[in-house]
Design a protein around this motif. Structure first.
Motif, PDB file in Angstrom:
ATOM      1  N   GLN A   1       1.936   6.340  -7.317  1.00 30.17           N
ATOM      2  CA  GLN A   1       0.820   7.177  -7.812  1.00 30.17           C
ATOM      3  C   GLN A   1       1.206   8.643  -7.744  1.00 30.17           C
ATOM      4  OE1 GLN A   1      -1.969   5.942  -9.483  1.00 30.17           O
ATOM      5  NE2 GLN A   1      -1.883   7.896  -9.939  1.00 30.17           N
ATOM      6  N   GLN A   2       1.920   8.788  -6.389  1.00 29.39           N
ATOM      7  CA  GLN A   2       2.353  10.328  -6.339  1.00 29.39           C
ATOM      8  C   GLN A   2       3.317  10.666  -7.333  1.00 29.39           C
ATOM      9  OE1 GLN A   2       3.534  10.193  -2.086  1.00 29.39           O
ATOM     10  NE2 GLN A   2       1.607  10.698  -1.311  1.00 29.39           N
TER      11      GLN A   2
ATOM     12  N   PRO B   1       8.130  12.516  -4.268  1.00 29.08           N
ATOM     13  CA  PRO B   1       7.214  11.186  -3.627  1.00 29.08           C
ATOM     14  C   PRO B   1       8.134  10.017  -3.368  1.00 29.08           C
ATOM     15  CG  PRO B   1       6.888  11.691  -5.706  1.00 29.08           C
ATOM     16  CD  PRO B   1       7.832  12.668  -5.560  1.00 29.08           C
TER      17      PRO B   1
ATOM     18  N   ARG C   1       2.479   1.732  -3.496  1.00 29.20           N
ATOM     19  CA  ARG C   1       1.554   1.960  -4.595  1.00 29.20           C
ATOM     20  C   ARG C   1       1.204   3.529  -4.429  1.00 29.20           C
ATOM     21  NH1 ARG C   1      -3.932   2.983  -4.608  1.00 29.20           N
ATOM     22  NH2 ARG C   1      -5.142   2.344  -6.339  1.00 29.20           N
ATOM     23  N   LYS C   2       1.014   3.889  -3.171  1.00 26.22           N
ATOM     24  CA  LYS C   2       0.969   5.457  -2.784  1.00 26.22           C
ATOM     25  C   LYS C   2       1.983   6.348  -3.486  1.00 26.22           C
ATOM     26  CE  LYS C   2      -0.243   8.806   0.794  1.00 26.22           C
ATOM     27  NZ  LYS C   2      -0.287   9.072   2.093  1.00 26.22           N
ATOM     28  N   ALA C   3       3.354   5.611  -3.210  1.00 23.86           N
ATOM     29  CA  ALA C   3       4.545   6.572  -3.600  1.00 23.86           C
ATOM     30  C   ALA C   3       4.637   6.390  -5.244  1.00 23.86           C
ATOM     31  CB  ALA C   3       5.651   5.645  -3.059  1.00 23.86           C
TER      32      ALA C   3
ATOM     33  N   THR D   1       1.053  -1.090   0.079  1.00 20.46           N
ATOM     34  CA  THR D   1       0.006   0.038   0.044  1.00 20.46           C
ATOM     35  C   THR D   1       0.957   1.111  -0.100  1.00 20.46           C
ATOM     36  OG1 THR D   1      -1.932  -1.236   1.231  1.00 20.46           O
ATOM     37  CG2 THR D   1      -1.847   1.027   1.147  1.00 20.46           C
ATOM     38  N   VAL D   2       2.012   1.347   0.854  1.00 20.06           N
ATOM     39  CA  VAL D   2       3.006   2.446   0.636  1.00 20.06           C
ATOM     40  C   VAL D   2       3.553   2.522  -0.485  1.00 20.06           C
ATOM     41  CG1 VAL D   2       5.009   3.266   1.900  1.00 20.06           C
ATOM     42  CG2 VAL D   2       3.184   2.276   3.124  1.00 20.06           C
TER      43      VAL D   2
ATOM     44  N   ASP E   1       1.509  11.259 -10.490  1.00 19.78           N
ATOM     45  CA  ASP E   1       0.922  12.453 -10.663  1.00 19.78           C
ATOM     46  C   ASP E   1       1.957  13.404 -10.701  1.00 19.78           C
ATOM     47  OD1 ASP E   1      -1.383  10.913 -10.505  1.00 19.78           O
ATOM     48  OD2 ASP E   1      -1.575  11.138  -7.954  1.00 19.78           O
TER      49      ASP E   1
END
Length: 149
Positions: free
Chosen positions: A114-115, A134, A110-112, A107-108, A118
């Motif tokens: 995606q950031q 990020p 994935r978030k990194a 999850t961490v 983005d």
């Protein structure tokens, strides 16, 4: 499914279990599968129970167990009649904890990622040098304070 009264030949067992014959020999070497009997011509003949063992191995692998862990579980599975499920349940609890930890890590990540997408980061070096990068780069190591003599 048997080859006469003697059991299953490697190819038929492998096909039935969805593995290749080399996997059978590998599992034998690892002690997961008992060494089979032989025909007069030297062909391996596995007992019908070997198919169950292979299915258990494949199911356990799909649940994330390593072959080493499976080797520890198999004797329990083979002699379950009248025994408690505690060893398997405990192993399953431990494996669930591992899976939950991996999910948290993913999850961490994935978030990194995606950031990063983005933010339009296309150059790893430039991103690493940007204060708002990020990506989870480690903080620089700080020298430890020297103790006084």
């Amino acid at each position: 499914m048997s080859e006469g009264n003697g059991g299953l030949r490697s190819g038929r067992l492998a096909d039935a279990a969805g593995v290749n014959p080399q996997t059978l020999r590998y599992y034998e070497r690892r002690g997961l599968l008992a060494e089979p009997g032989r025909t007069l011509g030297g062909h391996r003949l596995y007992p019908a129970e070997a198919l169950t063992v292979l299915r258990v191995i494949k199911a356990a692998q799909r649940l994330g167990f390593t072959l080493e862990e499976i080797a520890d579980l198999l004797p329990t599975a083979a002699h379950r009649h009248g025994r408690s499920d505690a060893p398997l349940v405990e192993r399953a609890r431990l494996k669930l904890t591992e899976v939950e930890e991996r999910l948290a890590d993913l999850t961490v990540i994935r978030k990194a990622l995606q950031q990063t997408i983005d933010a339009g980061c296309s150059d790893l070096i430039a991103c690493a040098e940007a204060p708002d990068c990020p990506l989870p780069f480690a903080e620089p190591a700080r020298p430890s304070p020297k103790s006084a003599p």
